[in-house]
Write a protein that holds these residues in place. Structure first.
Motif, PDB file in Angstrom:
ATOM      1  N   PRO A  51      44.774  44.926  38.208  1.00  0.00           N
ATOM      2  CA  PRO A  51      44.897  43.394  38.219  1.00  0.00           C
ATOM      3  C   PRO A  51      46.004  43.285  37.169  1.00  0.00           C
ATOM      4  N   GLU A  73      52.603  40.989  33.556  1.00  0.00           N
ATOM      5  CA  GLU A  73      52.662  42.267  32.910  1.00  0.00           C
ATOM      6  C   GLU A  73      53.895  43.164  33.121  1.00  0.00           C
ATOM      7  N   ILE A  83      46.800  43.688  42.243  1.00  0.00           N
ATOM      8  CA  ILE A  83      46.472  42.488  42.518  1.00  0.00           C
ATOM      9  C   ILE A  83      46.811  41.514  41.434  1.00  0.00           C
ATOM     10  N   SER A 133      47.962  37.965  40.068  1.00  0.00           N
ATOM     11  CA  SER A 133      47.432  36.356  40.203  1.00  0.00           C
ATOM     12  C   SER A 133      48.840  35.476  39.856  1.00  0.00           C
ATOM     13  N   ARG A 167      46.244  31.522  40.034  1.00  0.00           N
ATOM     14  CA  ARG A 167      45.408  32.114  38.898  1.00  0.00           C
ATOM     15  C   ARG A 167      44.200  31.614  38.657  1.00  0.00           C
ATOM     16  N   LYS A 176      40.667  37.054  36.196  1.00  0.00           N
ATOM     17  CA  LYS A 176      40.692  38.480  36.660  1.00  0.00           C
ATOM     18  C   LYS A 176      39.539  38.980  37.498  1.00  0.00           C
ATOM     19  N   ASP A 214      47.709  47.450  30.508  1.00  0.00           N
ATOM     20  CA  ASP A 214      48.435  47.852  29.583  1.00  0.00           C
ATOM     21  C   ASP A 214      47.429  48.897  28.422  1.00  0.00           C
ATOM     22  N   ASP A 232      33.686  41.859  33.283  1.00  0.00           N
ATOM     23  CA  ASP A 232      33.665  42.314  34.499  1.00  0.00           C
ATOM     24  C   ASP A 232      33.001  43.709  34.434  1.00  0.00           C
ATOM     25  N   ARG A 273      37.538  36.709  21.902  1.00  0.00           N
ATOM     26  CA  ARG A 273      37.417  36.619  23.478  1.00  0.00           C
ATOM     27  C   ARG A 273      36.704  37.774  24.128  1.00  0.00           C
ATOM     28  N   ARG A 274      36.721  38.751  23.537  1.00  0.00           N
ATOM     29  CA  ARG A 274      36.155  39.967  24.220  1.00  0.00           C
ATOM     30  C   ARG A 274      34.636  39.848  23.657  1.00  0.00           C
ATOM     31  N   HIS A 300      32.791  37.732  26.163  1.00  0.00           N
ATOM     32  CA  HIS A 300      32.477  37.855  27.350  1.00  0.00           C
ATOM     33  C   HIS A 300      31.497  38.734  27.361  1.00  0.00           C
ATOM     34  N   TRP A 352      41.993  33.861  30.540  1.00  0.00           N
ATOM     35  CA  TRP A 352      42.383  33.860  29.123  1.00  0.00           C
ATOM     36  C   TRP A 352      44.181  33.787  29.177  1.00  0.00           C
ATOM     37  N   LYS A 361      46.875  35.807  27.104  1.00  0.00           N
ATOM     38  CA  LYS A 361      46.961  37.123  26.907  1.00  0.00           C
ATOM     39  C   LYS A 361      47.581  37.361  25.261  1.00  0.00           C
TER      40      LYS A 361
HETATM   41  N1  GDD Z   1      45.144  39.629  38.551  1.00  0.00           N
HETATM   42  C1  GDD Z   1      44.737  39.193  37.388  1.00  0.00           C
HETATM   43  N2  GDD Z   1      44.393  37.881  37.175  1.00  0.00           N
HETATM   44  N3  GDD Z   1      44.795  40.038  36.215  1.00  0.00           N
HETATM   45  C2  GDD Z   1      44.657  39.418  35.111  1.00  0.00           C
HETATM   46  C3  GDD Z   1      44.287  38.105  35.032  1.00  0.00           C
HETATM   47  C4  GDD Z   1      44.273  37.197  36.200  1.00  0.00           C
HETATM   48  O1  GDD Z   1      43.959  36.124  35.804  1.00  0.00           O
HETATM   49  N4  GDD Z   1      43.900  38.131  33.582  1.00  0.00           N
HETATM   50  C5  GDD Z   1      43.994  39.238  33.119  1.00  0.00           C
HETATM   51  N5  GDD Z   1      44.499  40.025  33.991  1.00  0.00           N
HETATM   52  C6  GDD Z   1      44.640  41.608  33.981  1.00  0.00           C
HETATM   53  C7  GDD Z   1      45.993  41.972  32.882  1.00  0.00           C
HETATM   54  O2  GDD Z   1      47.306  41.764  33.410  1.00  0.00           O
HETATM   55  C8  GDD Z   1      45.428  43.136  32.480  1.00  0.00           C
HETATM   56  O3  GDD Z   1      45.872  44.249  33.343  1.00  0.00           O
HETATM   57  C9  GDD Z   1      43.887  43.230  32.444  1.00  0.00           C
HETATM   58  O4  GDD Z   1      43.548  42.126  33.441  1.00  0.00           O
HETATM   59  C10 GDD Z   1      43.066  43.100  31.206  1.00  0.00           C
HETATM   60  O5  GDD Z   1      43.657  41.763  30.589  1.00  0.00           O
HETATM   61  P1  GDD Z   1      44.149  41.666  28.874  1.00  0.00           P
HETATM   62  O6  GDD Z   1      44.871  40.507  28.615  1.00  0.00           O
HETATM   63  O7  GDD Z   1      44.995  42.999  28.972  1.00  0.00           O
HETATM   64  O8  GDD Z   1      42.680  42.051  28.281  1.00  0.00           O
HETATM   65  P2  GDD Z   1      42.190  42.816  27.235  1.00  0.00           P
HETATM   66  O9  GDD Z   1      42.977  43.875  26.847  1.00  0.00           O
HETATM   67  O10 GDD Z   1      41.442  42.231  26.105  1.00  0.00           O
HETATM   68  O11 GDD Z   1      41.015  43.393  28.348  1.00  0.00           O
HETATM   69  C11 GDD Z   1      39.791  43.744  27.880  1.00  0.00           C
HETATM   70  O12 GDD Z   1      38.679  42.689  27.784  1.00  0.00           O
HETATM   71  C12 GDD Z   1      38.686  41.947  29.236  1.00  0.00           C
HETATM   72  C13 GDD Z   1      37.384  40.948  29.115  1.00  0.00           C
HETATM   73  O13 GDD Z   1      37.520  40.119  28.178  1.00  0.00           O
HETATM   74  C14 GDD Z   1      39.264  44.934  28.918  1.00  0.00           C
HETATM   75  O14 GDD Z   1      38.326  45.411  28.533  1.00  0.00           O
HETATM   76  C15 GDD Z   1      39.245  44.148  30.303  1.00  0.00           C
HETATM   77  O15 GDD Z   1      39.117  45.362  31.366  1.00  0.00           O
HETATM   78  C16 GDD Z   1      38.478  43.113  30.364  1.00  0.00           C
HETATM   79  O16 GDD Z   1      38.123  42.392  31.575  1.00  0.00           O
END
Ligand code: GDD
Ligand code: MN
Length: 364
Positions: A51, A55, A81, A83, A113, A116, A138, A220, A258-259, A262, A359, A361
């Motif tokens: 997703p 990026e 995929i 968004s 968008r 995710k 990432d 998720d 945020r995490r 979730h 969210w 990023k």
């Molecule tokens: N297609 C799509 N659409 N991808 C998205 C979206 C969206 O709206 N939002 C975020 N992503 C993608 C990002 O590009 C990245 O590849 C991945 O989802 C994770 O997003 P990050 O912004 O890097 O969040 P993180 O590093 O804090 O992610 C962790 O927490 C998330 C839940 O809070 C991971 O554990 C994720 O797997 C988890 O979903």
């Protein structure tokens, strides 16, 4: 009255620490035991879903990272995929895939968008392999990670598999040290209710059976895994599936909150689910983890308030306890724990006004 306040405050504080500590010690005993699953080399066809939302900084490195996996390339399909990214993510991915024709890459671009989880559900419609691998763009896999994760699926009882994460900063790695023992220990007992979207493999038919990813839960990964475990399959985090994730350069607090938000959404939703089909051990794991995420942080707040009130009224016990806690903050593990409790408390409050399903990023 003062006596009642200080004794209540102290008792609650003891509970706050004793419950997770006891749980940790129990799970740690499992952590050192062998897995009771027999595995062989197993390399079926898989779809790796990436997703993406803005990026451009990481997409090429992530594609290289999948490309370099010790896994037969002709059995991997990458499904990006996106968004409606407003940067060059899609262009970079297209260019990369034109130069690497030996890896199948499909790119789907959504026109708006929604977040995710919505994107993942959209992607599932294009998956025609039995196994779906979800990844973050990432975070980077060890070169054996995919192979090590997929091998578990030669056992029919395994429904989902995820990785352990190694992290950069000191606070983060101290937290991971305890955290990974819990994830793997719980997995050896039966299943863990906390998964990592940086690498999570699911049986496609089980994702279909739970109706895909819940659109009102940001976690998720954990939520899908737990629902699969509630059906009686095992959802495990394996200690030989390694992923490196860097910590954001700025916005660490927002990222952790945020995490945590979730995860809270996930546990709150699971609380209302039917758990009769689940294994008894998993039900216990779930009960403790739900308590640790939803209730235990508030117990700390409550006990601090009672102790502070008693201290103001001259209680020596309360003053002593509060001062020792302040001093103990010098210890890294104690500090890490307290910070995590603060993240959880802030997260439950923030959940009252936003779920943060799409969210912003935190830059890494
Ligand atoms: N297609 C799509 N659409 N991808 C998205 C979206 C969206 O709206 N939002 C975020 N992503 C993608 C990002 O590009 C990245 O590849 C991945 O989802 C994770 O997003 P990050 O912004 O890097 O969040 P993180 O590093 O804090 O992610 C962790 O927490 C998330 C839940 O809070 C991971 O554990 C994720 O797997 C988890 O979903
Ligand atoms: Mn990330």
């Amino acid at each position: 009255m003062l006596k009642v306040l200080e004794v209540l405050g102290a008792t609650i504080a003891i509970l706050h620490f004793a419950i997770p500590l006891t749980y940790y010690l129990i799970v740690r005993r499992w952590y050192t035991r062998p897995w009771n699953v027999s595995v062989q080399n197993h390399t079926p066809e898989v779809t790796v879903v990436l997703p993406t939302y803005n990026e451009e900084k990481f997409i090429e490195r992530k594609l290289e990272n999948v490309y370099e996996q010790e896994y037969p390339k002709d059995r991997v399909e990458v499904l990006i995929i996106d968004s409606a990214s407003t940067d060059k993510t899609v262009e970079i991915a297209k260019l990369w895939s034109e130069k690497h024709k030996d890896l199948k890459v499909k790119i789907i671009v959504e026109n708006e968008r929604k977040g995710k989880v919505h994107a993942l559900n959209h992607a599932l419609r294009y998956v025609d392999t039995d196994l779906v691998v979800i990844a973050d763009v990432d975070a980077f896999w060890d070169e054996k990670a995919l192979k090590e994760a997929v091998k578990w699926f030669c056992d029919g009882s395994i429904g989902a598999v995820s990785c352990i994460k190694t992290a950069g900063s000191k606070l983060e790695s101290e937290y991971r040290r305890f955290y990974n023992v819990l994830r793997v220990g719980e997995s050896k007992m039966h299943s863990t209710p906390i998964f990592h979207g940086e690498l999570a493999v699911f049986r496609k038919h089980l994702l279909d059976a739970i109706g895909g990813f819940s659109t009102d839960v940001g976690a998720d990964d954990s939520h899908a895994a737990t629902r699969i475990a509630l059906m009686g399959y095992r959802a495990i985090v394996s200690d030989d599936v390694l992923v490196t994730e860097s910590v954001p350069k700025s916005g660490y607090l927002a990222w952790r909150v945020r995490r945590a938000q979730h995860l809270i959404q996930h546990f709150a939703k699971v609380l209302r689910m039917d758990k009769r089909q689940a294994d008894k051990r998993f039900r216990k794991i779930l009960a403790v983890e739900t308590y640790l995420h939803l209730v235990n942080p508030w117990i700390l707040v409550f006990s601090c308030a009672l102790l502070a009130l008693s201290a103001v009224h001259g209680s020596i016990l309360a003053i002593g306890l509060l001062l020792s806690a302040l001093l103990a903050l010098a210890l890294r593990s104690f500090r890490t724990w307290i910070f995590y409790q603060i993240f959880l408390v802030l997260a439950s409050m923030r959940n009252l006004w936003t779920k943060d399903i799409a969210w912003s990023k935190q830059e890494k």
